[in-house]
Design a protein around this motif. Structure first.
Motif, short mmCIF file in Angstrom:
data_model
loop_
_atom_site.label_atom_id
_atom_site.label_comp_id
_atom_site.label_asym_id
_atom_site.label_seq_id
_atom_site.Cartn_x
_atom_site.Cartn_y
_atom_site.Cartn_z
N THR A 246 0.82 -1.21 0.00
CA THR A 246 0.00 0.00 0.00
C THR A 246 0.85 1.26 0.00
N ILE A 247 1.97 1.22 0.71
CA ILE A 247 2.81 2.41 0.83
C ILE A 247 3.44 2.81 -0.51
N LEU A 248 3.52 1.87 -1.46
CA LEU A 248 4.16 2.15 -2.74
C LEU A 248 3.16 2.44 -3.86
N ARG A 249 1.88 2.34 -3.59
CA ARG A 249 0.90 2.55 -4.66
C ARG A 249 0.92 3.95 -5.25
N PRO A 250 1.19 5.01 -4.47
CA PRO A 250 1.28 6.34 -5.10
C PRO A 250 2.40 6.46 -6.13
N THR A 251 3.37 5.56 -6.09
CA THR A 251 4.47 5.64 -7.05
C THR A 251 4.03 5.31 -8.47
N PHE A 252 2.80 4.82 -8.64
CA PHE A 252 2.30 4.59 -9.99
C PHE A 252 2.26 5.89 -10.80
N PHE A 253 2.10 7.02 -10.11
CA PHE A 253 2.02 8.29 -10.81
C PHE A 253 3.37 8.72 -11.39
N LEU A 254 4.44 8.03 -11.02
CA LEU A 254 5.73 8.31 -11.63
C LEU A 254 5.75 7.90 -13.10
N PHE A 255 4.80 7.06 -13.51
CA PHE A 255 4.75 6.64 -14.90
C PHE A 255 4.55 7.82 -15.85
N PHE A 256 3.74 8.80 -15.45
CA PHE A 256 3.54 9.95 -16.34
C PHE A 256 4.43 11.13 -15.97
N ALA A 257 5.05 11.08 -14.79
CA ALA A 257 5.98 12.15 -14.42
C ALA A 257 7.23 12.13 -15.29
N ALA A 258 7.69 10.92 -15.64
CA ALA A 258 8.92 10.81 -16.44
C ALA A 258 8.75 11.38 -17.85
#
Length: 291
Positions: A246-258
Motif C-alpha cells: 500500500t505504501i508504494l501505490r502512489p508511485t504509480f504516478f511516476l509513470f507519467f511524471a517521467a
C-alpha cells in the motif's frame, strides 16, 4: 529468486525494524549517546521523506515555466503572466525551507545512524529514493527567482555539484542490472525505479540551460532509454495495484511524471516545443488519464 525479492518489505518497514530498544541510548561513531526521542526521529526520517521537497520543488519549477515566454502563444502567455509573482516566490521559499530542513535532518542521520543509511543504499527500493534530494536541489536551482544567471559560474558549479551524484547513482544501479545476478532488472524493477529516470531528465534540462547541449542530450537519452525499458518491464509484470504494498501505490504516478519531464527537458535542449516534446506531453497526458 523472484519470490525472495518480492517478499522484501518496503524501505519504511526496514527502517522501523532497525530501531533499537529505547531502553539503551544509541551512540554515534564518536561514542556520544543519543536521547531516545532524538534517536527515534533520526531513525524514522529516511530518504523517502524527500518526496515532500521533491513535489514542492517541481511545483515551483512548473510555476516558473508557465510564467516564462518559452515559445507558447501570446494568449496563453497572457493568461499565465497574470499569476501572482509573490505566490511563486512563496512557493519556492516553502520548497527551499522544507528541503533544507530535511537535508539537515538526514545529514544527522548519516552521522548518527549510518548503518541505516547503508541499509537504504543496499535495498532495491530505498536506493531509488536517494535520487530525490539531488533532484530537489536541481529543481530548486532551476526555479529560483532572478538571483542566478544560467550562464554564471556559480550556477554551473551548483548544477554539476548536484548532477555528479546522480550520475554516480546511475552507474551503481544500472550497472547492477547488467552485471549482478541477484539484481537483474526483471527482478529488481519497481515503480520507484522511475525516480532515477526523472533525475536524469531534470539533469538534462539543467545542462541544457547552461548551454551544455551534448551533456544534456547524453542525460536525456540515458533517462528516456531506461524509461522505455522500465515501462515495458513494469507494464508486463505488474498485474494491478494489489501486486505492490500500500505504501508504494502512489508511485504509480511516476509513470507519467517521467515523460512529462522528458518533454520539458527536450524543449530546453532544442529551444522549441517540437514534435518530440509534443509526443511525450500527450503520452504523459494519456497515462495521467489512465491512472
Amino acid at each position: 529468486m523472484m519470490e525472495e525479492i518480492e517478499c522484501k518489505p518496503p524501505t519504511q518497514l526496514i527502517v522501523e525494524a532497525s530501531i533499537n530498544s529505547t531502553d539503551h541510548p544509541e551512540k554515534n561513531n564518536s561514542g556520544e549517546a543519543l536521547s531516545p526521542s532524538c534517536s527515534n526521529i533520526l531513525t524514522k526520517i529516511h530518504a523517502g521523506y524527500f518526496r515532500i521537497s521533491l513535489s514542492l520543488g517541481c511545483q515551483a519549477l512548473l510555476w516558473k515555466i508557465l510564467t516564462q515566454p518559452n515559445g507558447v502563444s501570446r494568449d496563453v502567455l497572457h493568461v499565465f503572466s497574470k499569476l501572482p509573482s509573490t505566490a511563486c516566490l512563496l512557493l519556492w521559499c516553502l520548497a527551499a525551507l522544507t528541503h533544507i530542513s530535511l537535508t539537515l535532518v538526514y545529514a544527522l542521520r548519516c552521522y548518527f545512524q549510518f548503518d541505516l543509511v547503508k541499509a537504504e543504499f543496499s535495498h532495491h527500493i530505498g536506493v531509488n529514493y536517494l535520487y530525490a534530494p539531488w533532484i530537489s536541489w536541481l529543481a530548486l536551482l532551476q526555479s529560483a527567482p532572478i538571483l542566478l544567471q544560467n550562464s554564471s559560474l556559480l550556477y554551473m558549479i551548483l548544477c554539476w555539484t548536484f548532477i555528479v551524484p546522480l550520475a554516480m547513482l546511475d552507474i551503481k544501479i544500472y550497472g547492477q542490472w547488467f552485471t549482478t545476478e541477484k539484481r537483474f532488472l526483471s527482478v529488481m524493477a519497481n515503480p520507484t525505479s522511475l525516480i532515477s529516470v526523472i533525475g536524469n531528465l531534470v539533469a538534462a534540462r539543467a545542462a541544457a540551460q547552461m548551454g551544455w547541449k551534448e551533456s544534456a542530450v547524453c542525460m536525456w537519452s540515458l533517462g528516456m532509454v531506461h524509461y522505455l525499458v522500465l515501462f515495458v518491464t513494469l507494464y508486463q509484470r505488474l498485474s494491478g495495484q494489489n501486486s505492490l504494498p500500500t505504501i508504494l501505490r502512489p508511485t504509480f504516478f511516476l509513470f507519467f511524471a517521467a515523460p512529462s519531464m522528458g518533454s520539458l527537458a527536450w524543449n530546453s535542449i532544442t529551444g522549441t516545443f517540437d514534435t518530440t516534446s509534443k509526443m511525450l506531453f500527450f503520452f504523459s497526458l494519456f497515462l495521467f488519464v489512465s491512472l
